[in-house]
Each structure stands twice: as structure tokens, then as C-alpha cells.
Motif scaffolding. Structure first.
Motif, PDB file in Angstrom:
ATOM      1  N   ASN A 116     -11.701   3.167  28.374  1.00 58.98           N
ATOM      2  CA  ASN A 116     -12.785   2.284  28.804  1.00 58.98           C
ATOM      3  C   ASN A 116     -13.201   1.301  27.706  1.00 58.98           C
ATOM      4  O   ASN A 116     -13.397   0.112  27.982  1.00 58.98           O
ATOM      5  CB  ASN A 116     -13.983   3.135  29.232  1.00 58.98           C
ATOM      6  CG  ASN A 116     -13.670   3.931  30.477  1.00 58.98           C
ATOM      7  OD1 ASN A 116     -13.243   3.368  31.477  1.00 58.98           O
ATOM      8  ND2 ASN A 116     -13.831   5.247  30.406  1.00 58.98           N
ATOM      9  N   SER A 117     -13.326   1.815  26.487  1.00 60.33           N
ATOM     10  CA  SER A 117     -13.712   0.902  25.399  1.00 60.33           C
ATOM     11  C   SER A 117     -12.619  -0.134  25.176  1.00 60.33           C
ATOM     12  O   SER A 117     -12.889  -1.299  24.829  1.00 60.33           O
ATOM     13  CB  SER A 117     -14.032   1.673  24.115  1.00 60.33           C
ATOM     14  OG  SER A 117     -12.977   2.541  23.766  1.00 60.33           O
ATOM     15  N   ALA A 177     -14.338   1.764  33.519  1.00 61.38           N
ATOM     16  CA  ALA A 177     -14.942   0.464  33.157  1.00 61.38           C
ATOM     17  C   ALA A 177     -14.530  -0.646  34.122  1.00 61.38           C
ATOM     18  O   ALA A 177     -15.265  -1.616  34.309  1.00 61.38           O
ATOM     19  CB  ALA A 177     -14.558   0.089  31.725  1.00 61.38           C
ATOM     20  N   SER A 194     -18.138   3.054  24.621  1.00 62.71           N
ATOM     21  CA  SER A 194     -18.142   3.615  25.970  1.00 62.71           C
ATOM     22  C   SER A 194     -18.483   5.091  25.882  1.00 62.71           C
ATOM     23  O   SER A 194     -17.989   5.812  25.003  1.00 62.71           O
ATOM     24  CB  SER A 194     -16.811   3.378  26.689  1.00 62.71           C
ATOM     25  OG  SER A 194     -15.842   4.248  26.205  1.00 62.71           O
TER      26      SER A 194
END
Ligand SMILES: Cc1cc2nc3c(=O)[nH]c(=O)nc-3n(C[C@H](O)[C@H](O)[C@H](O)COP(=O)(O)O)c2cc1C
Length: 179
Positions: free
Chosen positions: A16-17, A162, A119
Motif C-alpha cells: 500500500n505504501s 490503497a 500505510s
């Protein structure tokens, strides 16, 4: 045009990050910057052993991928770090990367604006506060630099979560656009 270095520290697929970091990259490219993205995935980066010889030689005694990466940090105007939140802090991978930047500490550096992308599963507003505080501690040691902002991703647990958060993707893109 600024030279922007994005350092993505999650090691998992569908991170996600990392998805957010890629949005930052898109925004920064669209704004006409010179952008380099690197992932710590697959990199050989040993822990800092704390010998401090780099404070005299500006070089680390260890031989691994960090020598190249430090050059990239040294040549950047803007740094963007992306990290998963692990135990309400930045990832160990990112912390190790920052520690290994110690050869830069006694030198004159040009990077000014430093951003953080996080995240976490927890969507509380303060879930990334310790990671932000950690990055600010690093920034404090480089007097020409300052903390320029963050994109805090909450409610993200499974890989690619995300992608479902349009607002967050937009925030990351805008951050990139405005570096
Ligand atoms: C070792 C470990 C520790 C974690 N600690 C936290 C935590 O303290 N708080 C939280 O909200 N999520 C925590 N998580 C969940 C991750 O922050 C979350 O899955 C995040 O989206 C991972 O980012 P990534 O997809 O970029 O790797 C943890 C996950 C792992 C693997």
C-alpha cells in the motif's frame, strides 16, 4: 525542475505504501521534475555497526548496496520516504536505510524538503505520528532540510487496499505534483 528521490521501503507484493509512493512519482513527473524511484526490496543493506569511521572518511566500511543509494540521496533536492507502519513506527528497513545515511551527517547536503508516506491498518489520525516523529528526528540532524509533509494512509491492511481509496491516491498524486 527538482531532482526528486522516492525511497519505498515495504518489501511485500501489492504494498500500500508503495502504491502511494507510485502516485507521488506520477504527480512529480507530471509537474516536470526529474524523479527517481527506488524500492528497498531485494537490496542488500546491512545494519549500521556504529563505528563512526564514516564521520572522517565520508564512506561506510561495509560493502553493500548502500554506497550507490547514498549517492542518490546526496544528489537529490527532495526526498520522499514511504513506509508501512510496524508497531506504530516506521519500518525497520527504512530506519536502517536512514541510519546508513550517516556518512552524509558531516557533509554539506542539498536535499531540503523531506516527505513521508505511510500505510497502516489503524485509521486513527495519530497512527503514523511516531513514524513522522522519527523522520523529523533524522531531518533535525541535517540543518538544510525540513519536514515538508506527509500522506498518512489509514485503514490499509491487505495488499492493494490503497487502490480502493481514491482520496488517498489523489492526496499522494497532489503531494507529488507540488514537491
Ligand atoms: C510487523 C508488522 C507490524 C504491524 N504493526 C502495525 C501497527 O502497529 N499498527 C497498524 O495499524 N498496522 C500495523 N501493521 C499493518 C501494516 O501497517 C499494514 O498492513 C500496512 O498497510 C502495510 O503497508 P505495506 O502494504 O506498504 O507493506 C503491521 C504489519 C506488520 C507486518
Amino acid at each position: 525542475m527538482k531532482k526528486v528521490l522516492i525511497v519505498s521501503s515495504s518489501l511485500r507484493g501489492g504494498s500500500n505504501s508503495d502504491i502511494l509512493a507510485r502516485e507521488v512519482q506520477k504527480g512529480a513527473l507530471d509537474a516536470g521534475n526529474d524523479v527517481e524511484y527506488i524500492s528497498l526490496k531485494g537490496k542488500n543493506i546491512k545494519f549500521c555497526i556504529g563505528c563512526l569511521s564514516c564521520q572522517k572518511t565520508y564512506k561506510c566500511v561495509q560493502t553493500d548496496d548502500m554506497a550507490d543509494l547514498i549517492d542518490k540521496v546526496q544528489n537529490a533536492d527532495v526526498l520522499v520516504f514511504a513506509t508501512p507502519i510496524y508497531y506504530y513506527e516506521m519500518s525497520g528497513q527504512l530506519k536502517t536505510f536512514l541510519d546508513r545515511c550517516n556518512p552524509l551527517f558531516p557533509q554539506k547536503n542539498k536535499f531540503k524538503d523531506v516527505y513521508l508516506i505511510t500505510s497502516s491498518y489503524d485509521d486513527a489520525v495519530n497512527a503514523s505520528d511516531r513514524a513522522i516523529s522519527g523522520i523529523k528526528g533524522w531531518i533535525e540532524c541535517f540543518e538544510q532540510s525540513h519536514f515538508a509533509g506527509a500522506v498518512v494512509g489509514g485503514g490499509l491492511n491487505n495488499p492493494k487496499d490503497a487502490k480502493k481509496q481514491d482520496d488517498l491516491l489523489q492526496k499522494a498524486y497532489e503531494l507529488g505534483k507540488n514537491v
